[in-house]
Scaffold this motif. Sequence first.
Motif, PDB file in Angstrom:
ATOM      1  N   LEU A 273       1.045  -0.857  -0.180  1.00 42.35           N
ATOM      2  CA  LEU A 273       0.092  -0.389   0.344  1.00 42.35           C
ATOM      3  C   LEU A 273       0.424   1.307   0.349  1.00 42.35           C
ATOM      4  CD1 LEU A 273      -2.094  -0.539   2.525  1.00 42.35           C
ATOM      5  CD2 LEU A 273      -2.731  -0.933   0.142  1.00 42.35           C
ATOM      6  N   THR A 274       0.006   2.489  -0.597  1.00 42.27           N
ATOM      7  CA  THR A 274       0.881   3.586  -0.576  1.00 42.27           C
ATOM      8  C   THR A 274       0.461   4.555   1.044  1.00 42.27           C
ATOM      9  OG1 THR A 274      -0.704   4.777  -1.419  1.00 42.27           O
ATOM     10  CG2 THR A 274       0.429   3.689  -2.983  1.00 42.27           C
ATOM     11  N   GLU A 275       1.257   5.260   1.640  1.00 42.53           N
ATOM     12  CA  GLU A 275       1.091   5.621   2.746  1.00 42.53           C
ATOM     13  C   GLU A 275      -0.269   5.612   2.510  1.00 42.53           C
ATOM     14  OE1 GLU A 275       2.341   9.633   5.069  1.00 42.53           O
ATOM     15  OE2 GLU A 275       3.932   7.850   4.891  1.00 42.53           O
ATOM     16  N   ARG A 276      -0.860   6.616   2.025  1.00 42.24           N
ATOM     17  CA  ARG A 276      -2.386   7.329   1.738  1.00 42.24           C
ATOM     18  C   ARG A 276      -2.975   5.811   1.909  1.00 42.24           C
ATOM     19  NH1 ARG A 276      -4.467  11.315  -1.072  1.00 42.24           N
ATOM     20  NH2 ARG A 276      -2.566  12.229  -1.497  1.00 42.24           N
ATOM     21  N   ASP A 277      -3.480   5.007   1.017  1.00 42.66           N
ATOM     22  CA  ASP A 277      -3.473   4.064   1.334  1.00 42.66           C
ATOM     23  C   ASP A 277      -4.065   3.146   2.958  1.00 42.66           C
ATOM     24  OD1 ASP A 277      -4.748   4.431  -1.331  1.00 42.66           O
ATOM     25  OD2 ASP A 277      -3.855   3.252  -2.685  1.00 42.66           O
TER      26      ASP A 277
ATOM     27  N   ARG B 122     -10.611  -7.077   0.499  1.00 45.24           N
ATOM     28  CA  ARG B 122     -10.902  -5.881   0.212  1.00 45.24           C
ATOM     29  C   ARG B 122     -10.762  -6.424  -1.509  1.00 45.24           C
ATOM     30  NH1 ARG B 122      -7.298  -4.126   3.047  1.00 45.24           N
ATOM     31  NH2 ARG B 122      -6.092  -3.106   2.340  1.00 45.24           N
ATOM     32  N   PRO B 123     -10.920  -5.784  -2.864  1.00 50.27           N
ATOM     33  CA  PRO B 123     -10.085  -5.572  -3.420  1.00 50.27           C
ATOM     34  C   PRO B 123      -8.348  -5.146  -3.451  1.00 50.27           C
ATOM     35  CG  PRO B 123     -12.180  -4.899  -3.713  1.00 50.27           C
ATOM     36  CD  PRO B 123     -11.970  -4.362  -2.858  1.00 50.27           C
ATOM     37  N   TYR B 124      -7.699  -5.027  -4.102  1.00 48.79           N
ATOM     38  CA  TYR B 124      -6.388  -4.624  -3.993  1.00 48.79           C
ATOM     39  C   TYR B 124      -5.958  -3.563  -5.313  1.00 48.79           C
ATOM     40  CZ  TYR B 124      -1.494  -3.415  -4.287  1.00 48.79           C
ATOM     41  OH  TYR B 124      -0.519  -2.542  -4.282  1.00 48.79           O
ATOM     42  N   PHE B 125      -6.402  -2.360  -4.323  1.00 46.66           N
ATOM     43  CA  PHE B 125      -6.389  -1.334  -5.553  1.00 46.66           C
ATOM     44  C   PHE B 125      -5.217   0.066  -5.258  1.00 46.66           C
ATOM     45  CE2 PHE B 125      -8.868  -0.388  -1.913  1.00 46.66           C
ATOM     46  CZ  PHE B 125      -8.019   1.061  -1.176  1.00 46.66           C
ATOM     47  N   ILE B 126      -4.426   0.597  -5.713  1.00 48.80           N
ATOM     48  CA  ILE B 126      -3.404   1.845  -5.838  1.00 48.80           C
ATOM     49  C   ILE B 126      -4.624   3.164  -6.045  1.00 48.80           C
ATOM     50  CG2 ILE B 126      -1.520   3.149  -6.606  1.00 48.80           C
ATOM     51  CD1 ILE B 126      -0.571   0.022  -6.757  1.00 48.80           C
ATOM     52  N   SER B 127      -4.153   4.125  -5.218  1.00 46.27           N
ATOM     53  CA  SER B 127      -4.839   5.785  -5.131  1.00 46.27           C
ATOM     54  C   SER B 127      -3.596   6.246  -5.280  1.00 46.27           C
ATOM     55  CB  SER B 127      -6.142   5.414  -3.798  1.00 46.27           C
ATOM     56  OG  SER B 127      -5.485   5.947  -2.868  1.00 46.27           O
ATOM     57  N   GLY B 128      -4.012   7.549  -6.117  1.00 45.60           N
ATOM     58  CA  GLY B 128      -3.229   8.214  -6.418  1.00 45.60           C
ATOM     59  C   GLY B 128      -3.663   9.871  -6.921  1.00 45.60           C
ATOM     60  N   HIS B 129      -3.193  10.800  -7.725  1.00 44.27           N
ATOM     61  CA  HIS B 129      -3.597  11.675  -7.662  1.00 44.27           C
ATOM     62  C   HIS B 129      -2.785  12.429  -9.281  1.00 44.27           C
ATOM     63  CE1 HIS B 129      -3.996  14.009  -3.872  1.00 44.27           C
ATOM     64  NE2 HIS B 129      -5.507  14.305  -4.256  1.00 44.27           N
TER      65      HIS B 129
ATOM     66  N   ARG C 240       1.917   8.647 -10.104  1.00 46.18           N
ATOM     67  CA  ARG C 240       2.895   8.229  -9.478  1.00 46.18           C
ATOM     68  C   ARG C 240       3.026   7.185  -8.384  1.00 46.18           C
ATOM     69  NH1 ARG C 240       6.557   9.771 -13.006  1.00 46.18           N
ATOM     70  NH2 ARG C 240       6.565  11.903 -13.573  1.00 46.18           N
ATOM     71  N   ILE C 241       4.153   6.416  -8.239  1.00 46.18           N
ATOM     72  CA  ILE C 241       4.106   5.088  -7.934  1.00 46.18           C
ATOM     73  C   ILE C 241       5.357   5.531  -5.810  1.00 46.18           C
ATOM     74  CG2 ILE C 241       4.385   3.293  -6.939  1.00 46.18           C
ATOM     75  CD1 ILE C 241       2.003   3.699  -8.311  1.00 46.18           C
ATOM     76  N   PRO C 242       5.113   6.163  -4.845  1.00 44.69           N
ATOM     77  CA  PRO C 242       5.859   7.016  -4.041  1.00 44.69           C
ATOM     78  C   PRO C 242       6.761   6.017  -3.511  1.00 44.69           C
ATOM     79  CG  PRO C 242       4.379   6.688  -2.701  1.00 44.69           C
ATOM     80  CD  PRO C 242       3.709   5.936  -4.427  1.00 44.69           C
TER      81      PRO C 242
ATOM     82  N   ARG D  39      -6.728  14.863 -10.385  1.00 42.67           N
ATOM     83  CA  ARG D  39      -8.528  13.691  -9.907  1.00 42.67           C
ATOM     84  C   ARG D  39      -7.742  13.396  -8.662  1.00 42.67           C
ATOM     85  NH1 ARG D  39     -13.692  12.910 -11.119  1.00 42.67           N
ATOM     86  NH2 ARG D  39     -13.529  14.966 -12.397  1.00 42.67           N
ATOM     87  N   LEU D  40      -8.197  12.883  -7.542  1.00 38.31           N
ATOM     88  CA  LEU D  40      -7.931  11.409  -6.913  1.00 38.31           C
ATOM     89  C   LEU D  40      -8.563  10.429  -6.951  1.00 38.31           C
ATOM     90  CD1 LEU D  40      -6.140   9.738  -4.256  1.00 38.31           C
ATOM     91  CD2 LEU D  40      -8.609  11.108  -3.092  1.00 38.31           C
ATOM     92  N   LEU D  41      -8.206   9.417  -8.291  1.00 35.70           N
ATOM     93  CA  LEU D  41      -8.468   8.010  -8.515  1.00 35.70           C
ATOM     94  C   LEU D  41      -7.929   6.939  -7.608  1.00 35.70           C
ATOM     95  CD1 LEU D  41      -8.313   8.776 -12.254  1.00 35.70           C
ATOM     96  CD2 LEU D  41     -10.819   9.629 -10.894  1.00 35.70           C
ATOM     97  N   ARG D  42      -9.067   5.668  -7.611  1.00 37.68           N
ATOM     98  CA  ARG D  42      -8.857   4.228  -7.268  1.00 37.68           C
ATOM     99  C   ARG D  42      -8.502   3.186  -8.230  1.00 37.68           C
ATOM    100  NH1 ARG D  42     -11.928   2.760  -1.964  1.00 37.68           N
ATOM    101  NH2 ARG D  42     -10.175   4.113  -1.230  1.00 37.68           N
TER     102      ARG D  42
END
Length: 320
Positions: free
Chosen positions: A76-80, A190-197, A216-218, A274-277
């Motif tokens: 996961l990203t920190e946000r997720d 839950r489903p696997y996802f990555i979110s970001g702007h 971007r993947i941080p 936009r923030l998308l998942r």
Amino acid sequence: MEVFRLLPPAEQRRPCALTIGNFDGVHRGHQAVLAALRARADALGVPSCVLTFEPHPREFFAELTGKPDSAPARILTERDKLDALADHGVDRVCIAHFNASLANLAAESFIDEIIVDGLQARHLLIGDDFRFGARRRGDFAMLEAASAQHGFGLARMDTFTDDGSRISSSSVRGALETGDFALAHRLLGRPYFISGHVVRGRQLGRTLGFPTLNIRIPFARPAVHGVFVVQVHGVGEAPWPAVASLGTRPAIERDGKLLLEVHLFDFSGDLYGRLLRVEFLQRLREERHYDGLEALTAQIRRDAQDARDYFARRDAASAG
């Protein structure tokens, strides 16, 4: 949910029910810990608190020893991760920057300075494999002695299993590495996802006839890489079908930064900022290098058709 870097400022410190760990994935095992923590916090009338680390301690030591590839891939990203912790009732998250100072902090000092003084733990809940402090000297016996000395409660949770198999961040990484998103879903709950702007890219996809959204993947080692069938949340009212590539784009540039590139089917519009998942549904292939843009474009066309075929089969099965 409140988020602090390392410790809350002195004026915002108050007793809490605490757990400590990396929580990468916030999988069903983590969720069991968080549910128990929430119950104990409610019983004590205090907020629940998670102390986690950035980067992962194993990433720090991998870089220190010159073996960055030995660090675990990130789920996961920190946000997720923060969103998932909030979803499971956590009131406070403290993110400790894991550096040489923290790595060399004696286990006794970790207890006194962080658990007791900094976080004011009234209750501490840990996993059965938890170790802490310099050279990982801190263990459950040391915490038991500190609990008696400082007057905080202490509990240890056993490993969470599914049909006899241990659920762990490692098992989630294994499922994602092989593209088994059904297994990852079961382990994560839950489903696997990555979110970001959405950020601006080089516009090459648009030139090739396949415009992409770029996220971007941080971090250096994501748990997934390659080309995937995905659906994107946040574009419209329903998830939007798409095909995506996650990697360093070896077909286009050398030593590129990690990027999640998503081509939405039958979409036009401006989504910058936009923030998308992005939810991963099926792995199509690995990234690879191509000799020229013509070969790359042909492969992208095949990937897009494979993804469209996936959605056509899914829609037909749902209708039937």
